[in-house]
Design an enzyme around this catalytic site. Structure first.
Site, PDB file in Angstrom:
ATOM      1  N   GLU A  75      19.201 -24.896  -6.077  1.00 27.96           N
ATOM      2  CA  GLU A  75      20.192 -24.165  -6.865  1.00 27.96           C
ATOM      3  C   GLU A  75      20.797 -23.016  -6.097  1.00 27.96           C
ATOM      4  O   GLU A  75      20.129 -22.367  -5.297  1.00 27.96           O
ATOM      5  CB  GLU A  75      19.520 -23.559  -8.102  1.00 27.96           C
ATOM      6  CG  GLU A  75      19.046 -24.571  -9.076  1.00 27.96           C
ATOM      7  CD  GLU A  75      18.330 -23.928 -10.243  1.00 27.96           C
ATOM      8  OE1 GLU A  75      17.890 -24.677 -11.118  1.00 27.96           O
ATOM      9  OE2 GLU A  75      18.211 -22.692 -10.277  1.00 27.96           O
TER      10      GLU A  75
ATOM     11  N   CYS B 107      23.140 -15.879  -5.034  1.00 24.76           N
ATOM     12  CA  CYS B 107      21.690 -16.030  -4.972  1.00 24.76           C
ATOM     13  C   CYS B 107      21.410 -17.407  -4.369  1.00 24.76           C
ATOM     14  O   CYS B 107      21.790 -18.425  -4.951  1.00 24.76           O
ATOM     15  CB  CYS B 107      21.175 -15.919  -6.402  1.00 24.76           C
ATOM     16  SG  CYS B 107      19.433 -16.148  -6.553  1.00 24.76           S
TER      17      CYS B 107
ATOM     18  N   CYS C 157       8.458 -24.488  -3.877  1.00 24.00           N
ATOM     19  CA  CYS C 157       7.802 -23.347  -3.226  1.00 24.00           C
ATOM     20  C   CYS C 157       6.295 -23.556  -3.290  1.00 24.00           C
ATOM     21  O   CYS C 157       5.774 -24.033  -4.294  1.00 24.00           O
ATOM     22  CB  CYS C 157       8.178 -22.046  -3.923  1.00 24.00           C
ATOM     23  SG  CYS C 157       7.449 -20.579  -3.155  1.00 24.00           S
TER      24      CYS C 157
ATOM     25  N   CYS D   9       3.256 -18.901  -7.781  1.00 26.94           N
ATOM     26  CA  CYS D   9       3.179 -17.768  -8.707  1.00 26.94           C
ATOM     27  C   CYS D   9       3.129 -18.330 -10.135  1.00 26.94           C
ATOM     28  O   CYS D   9       3.842 -19.281 -10.459  1.00 26.94           O
ATOM     29  CB  CYS D   9       4.375 -16.831  -8.514  1.00 26.94           C
ATOM     30  SG  CYS D   9       4.438 -16.180  -6.825  1.00 26.94           S
TER      31      CYS D   9
ATOM     32  N   CYS E 224       6.381 -18.749 -12.462  1.00 28.70           N
ATOM     33  CA  CYS E 224       7.622 -19.174 -11.800  1.00 28.70           C
ATOM     34  C   CYS E 224       7.803 -20.685 -11.883  1.00 28.70           C
ATOM     35  O   CYS E 224       6.924 -21.453 -11.473  1.00 28.70           O
ATOM     36  CB  CYS E 224       7.601 -18.721 -10.345  1.00 28.70           C
ATOM     37  SG  CYS E 224       8.982 -19.358  -9.382  1.00 28.70           S
TER      38      CYS E 224
ATOM     39  N   CYS F 251      15.480 -19.279 -12.541  1.00 30.15           N
ATOM     40  CA  CYS F 251      15.397 -19.956 -11.262  1.00 30.15           C
ATOM     41  C   CYS F 251      14.582 -21.251 -11.370  1.00 30.15           C
ATOM     42  O   CYS F 251      13.475 -21.247 -11.877  1.00 30.15           O
ATOM     43  CB  CYS F 251      14.764 -18.952 -10.292  1.00 30.15           C
ATOM     44  SG  CYS F 251      13.855 -19.616  -8.948  1.00 30.15           S
TER      45      CYS F 251
END
Ligand code: SAH
Ligand code: SF4
Length: 377
Positions: A98, A117, A124, A128, A131, A354
């Site tokens: 994105e 952004c 990832c 976390c 997230c 996100c």
């Protein structure tokens, strides 16, 4: 005959492009001309690069490309926020990332700011707990070309055709999309060099922000390689809680992280500060005691705090702190002299958090591809 894949010129900073020119038996200064065509004039077709001799243009067209990613999905919010899901690489499964554009004020006004952004990885690995990207796991690093192309593509999409420099829809770039930028260091560094180069996007170092969950050794490398603005995803001011929210804290605990932050800002004048991001999770990290811990941790640092109301996503057990709690928390910090902002939620009518939109596009593709996950969600 062996044919190798064409080289995407988005993937080279000026030095890299000069090497490409030398390899092709050309003068290195051709790199400067090509960069100006690509980034100043927004041209991706070698045929249009008229100050380059035709035979070399033809050779470039045979061996190189300037190619932006394909758009899988786009959304535009009532507040002007734009979001694109871009297919990256030629992976048959079509991995996606994105890119989000957030305008503030009107273009042309002195106070206008247009922030892009961008993503640095597909997924990832940092995991976390709050997230959505982290929950997808890491599929792969983006190449430098895929990172640079996000900015080039967005500048075009926002009406910068013809002169990406002067249109200036995008004034700031933040690595706050998908991925941990410092876990893909060399590609991110090459991309930053293109962003800062006068023949590239010509952005100043203060207008490019790397956001990290705290990869200490790479914070030091970034400081010596190009010292852009830095944001650190803190989210907790004590090790036990941060271990839970940001697991990389087990490897680089707060003491080491804060020492790295001090090194990052040392000898850089008072204007240089780090922005500490702090996601507000109801009943988890938003108490008065949590605020006191944060004040203690950041008390003597050149710091700004950015409180981010949690963006919920399907499957999470966290909830967003109530607005009054966020305001109260912010005031506690301000009263002790910490410059504190609360991130306004933007693009609320589109999938704001996100990683969310990619999640949706992928579940649709999953259906189409007969159950094969595009990015493991
Ligand atoms: N990986 C980098 C940059 C990308 S995330 C980093 O972690 O810093 C950008 C910011 O959004 C980070 O501060 C991240 O912790 C935060 N974030 C991630 N998921 C979120 C969510 N669901 N709600 C609010 N903020 C979130
Ligand atoms: Fe990765 Fe940043 Fe999400 Fe953590 S918050 S999982 S580092 S993208």
């Amino acid at each position: 005959m062996v044919t190798s894949a064409p080289r995407n010129l988005f993937g080279h900073d000026r030095e890299g492009l000069r090497d490409v020119m030398r390899e092709m038996g050309e003068k290195p200064f051709r790199a400067d001309q090509i960069m100006q065509w690509i980034y100043r004039h927004g041209v991706s077709d070698f045929g249009a690069m008229t100050n380059i001799a035709r035979p070399f243009r033809e050779k470039l067209a045979e061996t190189c490309t300037v190619s932006a990613p394909e758009v899988l999905e786009q959304q535009e919010s009532r507040d002007g926020t734009r979001k694109w899901v871009l297919r990256v690489g030629d992976d048959a499964l079509g991995q996606a990332v994105e890119t989000v554009f957030i305008p503030e004020g009107q273009r042309g006004e002195a106070r206008y700011r247009g922030t892009l952004c961008i993503s640095s990885q597909v997924g990832c690995a940092m995991d976390c707990s709050f997230c959505s990207t982290g929950k997808q796991g890491l599929s792969r690093n983006l190449t430098a070309a895929e990172i640079v192309a996000q900015l080039w593509f967005a500048a075009h999409a926002l009406g910068g055709n013809g002169d990406l420099h002067n249109q200036r829809a995008i004034t700031n770039v933040v690595f706050m999309g998908m991925g941990e930028p410092l876990a893909n260091y060399s590609a991110v560094l090459t991309a930053i060099r293109v962003f800062l180069d006068d023949f590239g996007f010509g952005l100043s170092k203060r207008r490019v922000t790397v956001s990290t969950s705290g990869l200490v050794p790479f914070m030091d490398r970034l400081r010596s390689d190009c010292d852009t603005a830095l944001a650190v995803s803190l989210h907790a001011a004590d090790d036990a809680l941060r271990n839970e929210l940001v697991p990389i804290n087990r490897k680089y605990p707060l003491k080491e992280l804060m020492d790295a932050c001090r090194r990052y800002t040392r000898d850089r004048g008072h204007k240089m500060h780090i922005v500490y991001e702090y996601v507000m999770l109801d009943g988890v990290n938003d108490s008065d005691a949590n605020a006191r811990d944060l004040i203690r941790l950041l008390g003597d640092m050149p710091a700004k705090v950015n409180l981010i109301p949690f963006n919920p996503f399907p499957g999470t057990s966290y909830t967003r702190s109530p607005e009054a709690r966020v305001d109260h928390f912010a005031n506690l910090l301000r009263r002790r002299g910490l410059i504190t902002t609360v991130r306004r939620t933007r693009g609320d009518d589109i999938d704001a958090a996100c990683g969310q939109l990619v999640g949706r596009v992928n579940s649709r593709q999953r259906n189409r591809l007969g159950g094969v996950p595009v990015v493991s969600a």
